[in-house]
Every structure is written in C-alpha cells, then in structure tokens.
Design a protein around this motif. Structure first.
Motif, PDB file in Angstrom:
ATOM      1  N   PHE A 189       0.823  -1.207   0.000  1.00  9.25           N
ATOM      2  CA  PHE A 189       0.000   0.000   0.000  1.00  9.25           C
ATOM      3  C   PHE A 189       0.862   1.264   0.000  1.00  9.25           C
ATOM      4  O   PHE A 189       0.514   2.272  -0.638  1.00  9.25           O
ATOM      5  CB  PHE A 189      -0.940   0.006   1.203  1.00  9.25           C
ATOM      6  CG  PHE A 189      -2.108  -0.927   1.051  1.00  9.25           C
ATOM      7  CD1 PHE A 189      -2.711  -1.102  -0.179  1.00  9.25           C
ATOM      8  CD2 PHE A 189      -2.614  -1.610   2.141  1.00  9.25           C
ATOM      9  CE1 PHE A 189      -3.803  -1.947  -0.328  1.00  9.25           C
ATOM     10  CE2 PHE A 189      -3.698  -2.452   2.008  1.00  9.25           C
ATOM     11  CZ  PHE A 189      -4.299  -2.632   0.755  1.00  9.25           C
ATOM     12  N   GLN A 190       1.991   1.187   0.700  1.00 12.09           N
ATOM     13  CA  GLN A 190       2.897   2.340   0.677  1.00 12.09           C
ATOM     14  C   GLN A 190       3.478   2.555  -0.717  1.00 12.09           C
ATOM     15  O   GLN A 190       3.643   3.697  -1.170  1.00 12.09           O
ATOM     16  CB  GLN A 190       4.031   2.118   1.693  1.00 12.09           C
ATOM     17  CG  GLN A 190       3.569   2.178   3.139  1.00 12.09           C
ATOM     18  CD  GLN A 190       4.674   1.775   4.115  1.00 12.09           C
ATOM     19  OE1 GLN A 190       5.726   1.298   3.708  1.00 12.09           O
ATOM     20  NE2 GLN A 190       4.412   1.955   5.411  1.00 12.09           N
ATOM     21  N   ALA A 191       3.769   1.437  -1.422  1.00 10.23           N
ATOM     22  CA  ALA A 191       4.274   1.553  -2.791  1.00 10.23           C
ATOM     23  C   ALA A 191       3.211   2.129  -3.717  1.00 10.23           C
ATOM     24  O   ALA A 191       3.515   2.948  -4.605  1.00 10.23           O
ATOM     25  CB  ALA A 191       4.728   0.179  -3.298  1.00 10.23           C
ATOM     26  N   ILE A 192       1.964   1.718  -3.506  1.00  6.33           N
ATOM     27  CA  ILE A 192       0.869   2.257  -4.324  1.00  6.33           C
ATOM     28  C   ILE A 192       0.728   3.755  -4.089  1.00  6.33           C
ATOM     29  O   ILE A 192       0.570   4.547  -5.035  1.00  6.33           O
ATOM     30  CB  ILE A 192      -0.449   1.530  -3.984  1.00  6.33           C
ATOM     31  CG1 ILE A 192      -0.381   0.074  -4.443  1.00  6.33           C
ATOM     32  CG2 ILE A 192      -1.638   2.233  -4.630  1.00  6.33           C
ATOM     33  CD1 ILE A 192      -1.556  -0.760  -3.975  1.00  6.33           C
ATOM     34  N   ALA A 193       0.808   4.149  -2.816  1.00  8.07           N
ATOM     35  CA  ALA A 193       0.677   5.571  -2.507  1.00  8.07           C
ATOM     36  C   ALA A 193       1.833   6.363  -3.097  1.00  8.07           C
ATOM     37  O   ALA A 193       1.653   7.489  -3.588  1.00  8.07           O
ATOM     38  CB  ALA A 193       0.614   5.769  -0.996  1.00  8.07           C
ATOM     39  N   GLY A 194       3.030   5.776  -3.072  1.00  8.53           N
ATOM     40  CA  GLY A 194       4.188   6.480  -3.598  1.00  8.53           C
ATOM     41  C   GLY A 194       4.152   6.617  -5.105  1.00  8.53           C
ATOM     42  O   GLY A 194       4.535   7.652  -5.667  1.00  8.53           O
ATOM     43  N   SER A 195       3.685   5.571  -5.809  1.00 12.49           N
ATOM     44  CA  SER A 195       3.646   5.609  -7.277  1.00 12.49           C
ATOM     45  C   SER A 195       2.379   6.263  -7.799  1.00 12.49           C
ATOM     46  O   SER A 195       2.284   6.585  -8.985  1.00 12.49           O
ATOM     47  CB  SER A 195       3.745   4.189  -7.837  1.00 12.49           C
ATOM     48  OG  SER A 195       2.630   3.417  -7.417  1.00 12.49           O
ATOM     49  N   ASN A 201      -2.590   0.170 -10.858  1.00 13.60           N
ATOM     50  CA  ASN A 201      -2.694  -0.904 -11.850  1.00 13.60           C
ATOM     51  C   ASN A 201      -2.114  -2.198 -11.289  1.00 13.60           C
ATOM     52  O   ASN A 201      -1.337  -2.212 -10.347  1.00 13.60           O
ATOM     53  CB  ASN A 201      -2.013  -0.517 -13.169  1.00 13.60           C
ATOM     54  CG  ASN A 201      -0.515  -0.374 -13.002  1.00 13.60           C
ATOM     55  OD1 ASN A 201       0.184  -1.323 -12.705  1.00 13.60           O
ATOM     56  ND2 ASN A 201      -0.008   0.853 -13.203  1.00 13.60           N
ATOM     57  N   LEU A 202      -2.492  -3.301 -11.895  1.00 11.13           N
ATOM     58  CA  LEU A 202      -2.140  -4.625 -11.377  1.00 11.13           C
ATOM     59  C   LEU A 202      -0.638  -4.848 -11.346  1.00 11.13           C
ATOM     60  O   LEU A 202      -0.124  -5.542 -10.458  1.00 11.13           O
ATOM     61  CB  LEU A 202      -2.819  -5.697 -12.251  1.00 11.13           C
ATOM     62  CG  LEU A 202      -2.741  -7.135 -11.742  1.00 11.13           C
ATOM     63  CD1 LEU A 202      -3.419  -7.262 -10.385  1.00 11.13           C
ATOM     64  CD2 LEU A 202      -3.381  -8.092 -12.751  1.00 11.13           C
ATOM     65  N   ALA A 203       0.096  -4.288 -12.293  1.00 15.04           N
ATOM     66  CA  ALA A 203       1.541  -4.488 -12.337  1.00 15.04           C
ATOM     67  C   ALA A 203       2.225  -3.930 -11.100  1.00 15.04           C
ATOM     68  O   ALA A 203       3.264  -4.423 -10.674  1.00 15.04           O
ATOM     69  CB  ALA A 203       2.119  -3.842 -13.592  1.00 15.04           C
ATOM     70  N   VAL A 204       1.645  -2.905 -10.487  1.00 11.73           N
ATOM     71  CA  VAL A 204       2.221  -2.305  -9.284  1.00 11.73           C
ATOM     72  C   VAL A 204       1.792  -3.069  -8.039  1.00 11.73           C
ATOM     73  O   VAL A 204       2.580  -3.305  -7.123  1.00 11.73           O
ATOM     74  CB  VAL A 204       1.815  -0.818  -9.186  1.00 11.73           C
ATOM     75  CG1 VAL A 204       2.297  -0.219  -7.876  1.00 11.73           C
ATOM     76  CG2 VAL A 204       2.373  -0.043 -10.380  1.00 11.73           C
TER      77      VAL A 204
END
Length: 240
Positions: A160-166, A170-173
């Motif tokens: 979730f932190q990576a999603i917030a950062g990027s 999308n599914l690849a993330v």
C-alpha cells in the motif's frame, strides 16, 4: 494499456523473485518459517524411528517375559544393559526387590510401596523420553500460521505504501507486493500443517506406549506382591 501489459509481463513473480523482492521483515519471517519446517521434518523422522524402535522393544520384552523364563534369570540378563521401556521398569523393580531383601526387609507393605515407587519413577522418565520435543511440534503447529500472517500483514502494508508512492493502482504495481505477502502465509501453513498432524500422531503413539508401561507395571506389581506374601508373611505354627 499496452505499456501496462508489457510491465506486467516483465514482472517476475516466481517464488525466488518474490522472496528476493520482499522487505527485510518479510524475508526474516519466511526464513524463520522455512527453518521451522525443516526442524519439523527432522523431528518427524526422529520420532517415527524412535516409536517404531520402542514398539519392537516392547513386543520383544513381553514375549520374553511371558515365555516362562525365571525372573532371576531375566534380571541377570538385563541388569548390566542400558534398558528402556518395559525392560527398564522390570530392572528397577527387581533391583529394589533384591536390595530390600539383602537389607533384611520385614514389612510387606513398605517393600511393596518401594517397588511401586521405583517403577513409577522409571515410567515417568521413560514417558518423558517418549514425549521429548513433541512440544516443539505443538508450538510450530499453533504459531506458524500466525507468524506467516504477520509477514503477510507487513507485506501488504508495504504494498500500500508503494501504491501511494507511485500514485498508480494498476495490477503491475499491486500484484508483486501482495503475492510476496501471501507467500509468507503459505510458508506458515506449509510449516504448521505437518507439525499439527505429526503432533497428534505421535501424542497418540506415546499415550499407547505409556498405557502399555502402566499395564505391565500393574501386572508385575501383582506378581511381586504374591511373592512378597510368600516370603514375609509369618507361617502359622503347628499345634502342639
């Protein structure tokens, strides 16, 4: 859309890649669970050999004991050996029997109590040997899934932190982080399920062997009790 598909195709989701991509805490959880799994199988092999050997020894001793061989002869055969199981109980009782008579035992009740106590102590020691390290299987079986779940929670939080950062959903993330998080739970189950099955199996086997020891001790105690009565009970004097 085409770039998303290419990114997803380029993402390596093999088990090794998921492990290498995991964070430090998740890696530590996975390694710990893998170590627990190896320890579980080592205990399974060790206990399987131990219980099979004990079963054969119990069967052999009972066959010899009930074959009609004298107790003194059997004791002399076993006294100098390293005995386990039923043989150890027999030797402990006979040793106390002989020591008591060598010291001039006079009380049938006291002698019987000492013999029973010697057999109880030996049974407790043999039972402890049979059940040694079974608690490790119980611990792994009960704690493994929760440890794996802890790794999963940490992995999902990192995702979730990576999603917030990027700022991309999308599914690849999302997929690699969730996959590596779920891998921790899977490894936890791989460690826990065999441990639970093995613990239940070996606990049952230990209970059966303990019951055999208790049954033999009761039977042998009755045999010695009759002999004590014959040796120590005063005989009635003939009428003058």
């Amino acid at each position: 859309m085409e770039q998303v598909e290419l990114a997803a195709a380029a993402t390596d989701v093999s088990l090794w890649a998921l492990f290498m991509q995991a964070g430090f805490i998740v890696k530590l959880v996975m390694l710990g669970l893998l170590g627990a799994s190896v320890w579980t199988w080592a205990l399974v092999i060790d206990k399987a050999v131990t219980f099979r050997k004990a079963q054969r020894q119990y069967d052999h001793f009972e066959q010899v004991f009930w074959s009609g061989q004298s107790l003194e002869e059997l004791y002399r055969t076993l006294a100098e050996r390293q005995n386990t199981g039923l043989a150890a109980i027999f030797v402990a009782a006979m040793r106390e029997w002989k020591k008591s008579f060598e010291r001039g035992a006079r009380s049938p009740i006291g002698l019987q109590m000492r013999i029973d106590r010697a057999m109880d102590v030996t049974m407790a020691r043999e039972s402890e040997t049979l059940e040694a390290r079974l608690s490790s299987l119980a611990t792994i079986g009960s704690a493994g899934p929760f440890v794996g779940l802890f790794g999963t929670v940490v992995g999902i939080m990192t995702s979730f932190q990576a999603i917030a950062g990027s700022k991309s959903t999308n599914l690849a993330v999302v997929a690699p982080g969730i996959a590596e998080a779920l891998l921790a739970t899977a490894i936890g189950l791989v460690a826990a399920i065999p441990a639970v099955i093995a613990y239940n199996k070996f606990s049952g086997d230990a209970g059966k062997l303990n019951a055999r020891m208790e049954g033999f001790a009761d039977e042998f105690s009755a045999i010695l009790s009759r002999q004590i009565d014959e040796k120590l009970q005063p005989r009635p004097q003939a009428a003058q």
